[in-house]
Design a protein around this motif. Structure first.
Motif, PDB file in Angstrom:
ATOM      1  N   THR A 107       0.862  -1.229  -0.004  1.00 58.71           N
ATOM      2  CA  THR A 107       0.083   0.038   0.114  1.00 58.71           C
ATOM      3  C   THR A 107       0.754   1.231  -0.077  1.00 58.71           C
ATOM      4  O   THR A 107       1.858   1.312   0.491  1.00 58.71           O
ATOM      5  CB  THR A 107      -0.719   0.036   1.279  1.00 58.71           C
ATOM      6  OG1 THR A 107       0.020   0.324   2.480  1.00 58.71           O
ATOM      7  CG2 THR A 107      -1.652  -1.017   1.441  1.00 58.71           C
ATOM      8  N   ARG A 108       0.377   2.355  -0.439  1.00 53.09           N
ATOM      9  CA  ARG A 108       1.045   3.466  -0.543  1.00 53.09           C
ATOM     10  C   ARG A 108       1.248   4.052   1.074  1.00 53.09           C
ATOM     11  O   ARG A 108       2.468   4.515   1.239  1.00 53.09           O
ATOM     12  CB  ARG A 108      -0.038   4.593  -1.005  1.00 53.09           C
ATOM     13  CG  ARG A 108       0.571   5.893  -1.403  1.00 53.09           C
ATOM     14  CD  ARG A 108      -0.167   6.852  -2.103  1.00 53.09           C
ATOM     15  NE  ARG A 108      -0.361   6.546  -3.560  1.00 53.09           N
ATOM     16  CZ  ARG A 108      -1.073   7.283  -4.632  1.00 53.09           C
ATOM     17  NH1 ARG A 108      -2.061   7.839  -3.944  1.00 53.09           N
ATOM     18  NH2 ARG A 108      -0.917   6.787  -5.793  1.00 53.09           N
ATOM     19  N   ALA A 109       0.412   3.745   1.987  1.00 54.78           N
ATOM     20  CA  ALA A 109       0.526   4.329   3.501  1.00 54.78           C
ATOM     21  C   ALA A 109       1.797   3.369   3.933  1.00 54.78           C
ATOM     22  O   ALA A 109       2.579   4.072   4.366  1.00 54.78           O
ATOM     23  CB  ALA A 109      -0.706   3.953   4.182  1.00 54.78           C
ATOM     24  N   ASP A 110       1.990   2.022   3.460  1.00 53.76           N
ATOM     25  CA  ASP A 110       3.163   1.334   4.122  1.00 53.76           C
ATOM     26  C   ASP A 110       4.411   1.759   3.481  1.00 53.76           C
ATOM     27  O   ASP A 110       5.192   1.857   3.941  1.00 53.76           O
ATOM     28  CB  ASP A 110       2.852  -0.159   3.711  1.00 53.76           C
ATOM     29  CG  ASP A 110       3.838  -1.072   4.416  1.00 53.76           C
ATOM     30  OD1 ASP A 110       4.264  -0.718   5.493  1.00 53.76           O
ATOM     31  OD2 ASP A 110       3.960  -2.319   4.080  1.00 53.76           O
ATOM     32  N   ALA A 111       4.219   2.288   2.293  1.00 57.08           N
ATOM     33  CA  ALA A 111       5.577   2.757   1.461  1.00 57.08           C
ATOM     34  C   ALA A 111       5.902   4.180   2.246  1.00 57.08           C
ATOM     35  O   ALA A 111       7.136   4.199   2.340  1.00 57.08           O
ATOM     36  CB  ALA A 111       5.004   2.890  -0.140  1.00 57.08           C
ATOM     37  N   VAL A 112       4.923   4.850   2.552  1.00 58.46           N
ATOM     38  CA  VAL A 112       5.520   6.163   3.299  1.00 58.46           C
ATOM     39  C   VAL A 112       5.898   5.750   4.643  1.00 58.46           C
ATOM     40  O   VAL A 112       6.882   6.569   4.895  1.00 58.46           O
ATOM     41  CB  VAL A 112       4.044   7.143   3.429  1.00 58.46           C
ATOM     42  CG1 VAL A 112       4.259   8.428   4.387  1.00 58.46           C
ATOM     43  CG2 VAL A 112       3.779   7.754   1.825  1.00 58.46           C
ATOM     44  N   ARG A 113       5.366   4.946   5.265  1.00 55.97           N
ATOM     45  CA  ARG A 113       5.768   4.616   6.580  1.00 55.97           C
ATOM     46  C   ARG A 113       7.547   4.039   6.327  1.00 55.97           C
ATOM     47  O   ARG A 113       8.247   4.312   7.302  1.00 55.97           O
ATOM     48  CB  ARG A 113       5.088   3.330   7.185  1.00 55.97           C
ATOM     49  CG  ARG A 113       3.740   3.796   8.018  1.00 55.97           C
ATOM     50  CD  ARG A 113       3.354   2.946   8.867  1.00 55.97           C
ATOM     51  NE  ARG A 113       2.545   2.008   8.011  1.00 55.97           N
ATOM     52  CZ  ARG A 113       1.263   1.917   7.502  1.00 55.97           C
ATOM     53  NH1 ARG A 113       0.743   2.917   7.976  1.00 55.97           N
ATOM     54  NH2 ARG A 113       0.987   0.882   6.712  1.00 55.97           N
ATOM     55  N   ARG A 114       7.453   3.246   5.406  1.00 60.30           N
ATOM     56  CA  ARG A 114       8.879   2.316   5.281  1.00 60.30           C
ATOM     57  C   ARG A 114      10.064   3.491   4.902  1.00 60.30           C
ATOM     58  O   ARG A 114      10.907   3.496   5.464  1.00 60.30           O
ATOM     59  CB  ARG A 114       8.807   1.629   4.237  1.00 60.30           C
ATOM     60  CG  ARG A 114       8.029   0.273   4.877  1.00 60.30           C
ATOM     61  CD  ARG A 114       8.144  -0.914   3.688  1.00 60.30           C
ATOM     62  NE  ARG A 114       7.256  -1.823   3.830  1.00 60.30           N
ATOM     63  CZ  ARG A 114       7.445  -3.352   3.231  1.00 60.30           C
ATOM     64  NH1 ARG A 114       8.536  -3.377   2.451  1.00 60.30           N
ATOM     65  NH2 ARG A 114       6.504  -4.006   3.696  1.00 60.30           N
TER      66      ARG A 114
END
Length: 156
Positions: A36-43
């Motif tokens: 997900t985009r949210a997980d990408a931003v977190r990482r």
């Protein structure tokens, strides 16, 4: 805030982002097979914070190494003809330039020091280190490496 198990509660973050930044995140996300985009931003945030931590520790070591190298060069004879020492000198100088945001090019540094009459044309890197310290030593010493608030300086 903590949830019923005593762990910190996950919080929602609303933010505005440019189309170019969003495209870069999506490209990174797909290249790294992130769901997900949210997980990408977190990482990416996690990686950025870890990079900062490492960068600030390395910058402190780099700046101190330049001063140590200057002392070594001053105490040694015929360092201008030592190929390995010249390469180390050049690498440390380039690292300091980038870390201080002065330049990304060794040749630019040499030109600047030549313009200030601190080195002659064709100077070897071991001859440039003392000139660099003379020109920028105050900046290196008076601008301590600023550790971000989330880094425990003593743990580095």
């Amino acid at each position: 805030m903590k949830n019923e198990t005593g762990q910190k509660k996950t919080e929602r973050l609303h933010m505005l982002i440019s189309p170019d930044e969003l495209e870069a995140i999506d490209e990174w996300r797909f290249a790294n097979r992130v769901g997900t985009r949210a997980d990408a931003v977190r990482r990416l945030c996690d990686r950025g914070l870890k990079f900062d931590e490492r960068f600030y520790g390395l910058a402190a070591v780099l700046y101190q190494s330049l001063f140590d190298l200057e002392s070594y060069i001053a105490a040694s004879q015929d360092t201008a003809n030592d190929a390995a020492l010249n390469q180390v000198s050049k690498d440390l100088l380039v690292g300091a330039l980038v870390g201080l945001g002065l330049s990304h090019s060794f040749d630019d540094l040499v030109s600047q020091l030549e313009e200030q009459n601190l080195v002659s044309k064709g100077a070897q890197p071991t001859e440039i280190v003392p000139a660099f310290i003379k020109a920028y030593g105050d900046l290196l010493q008076s601008t301590p490496v600023p550790y971000p608030p989330y880094i425990d300086e003593e743990s580095l």
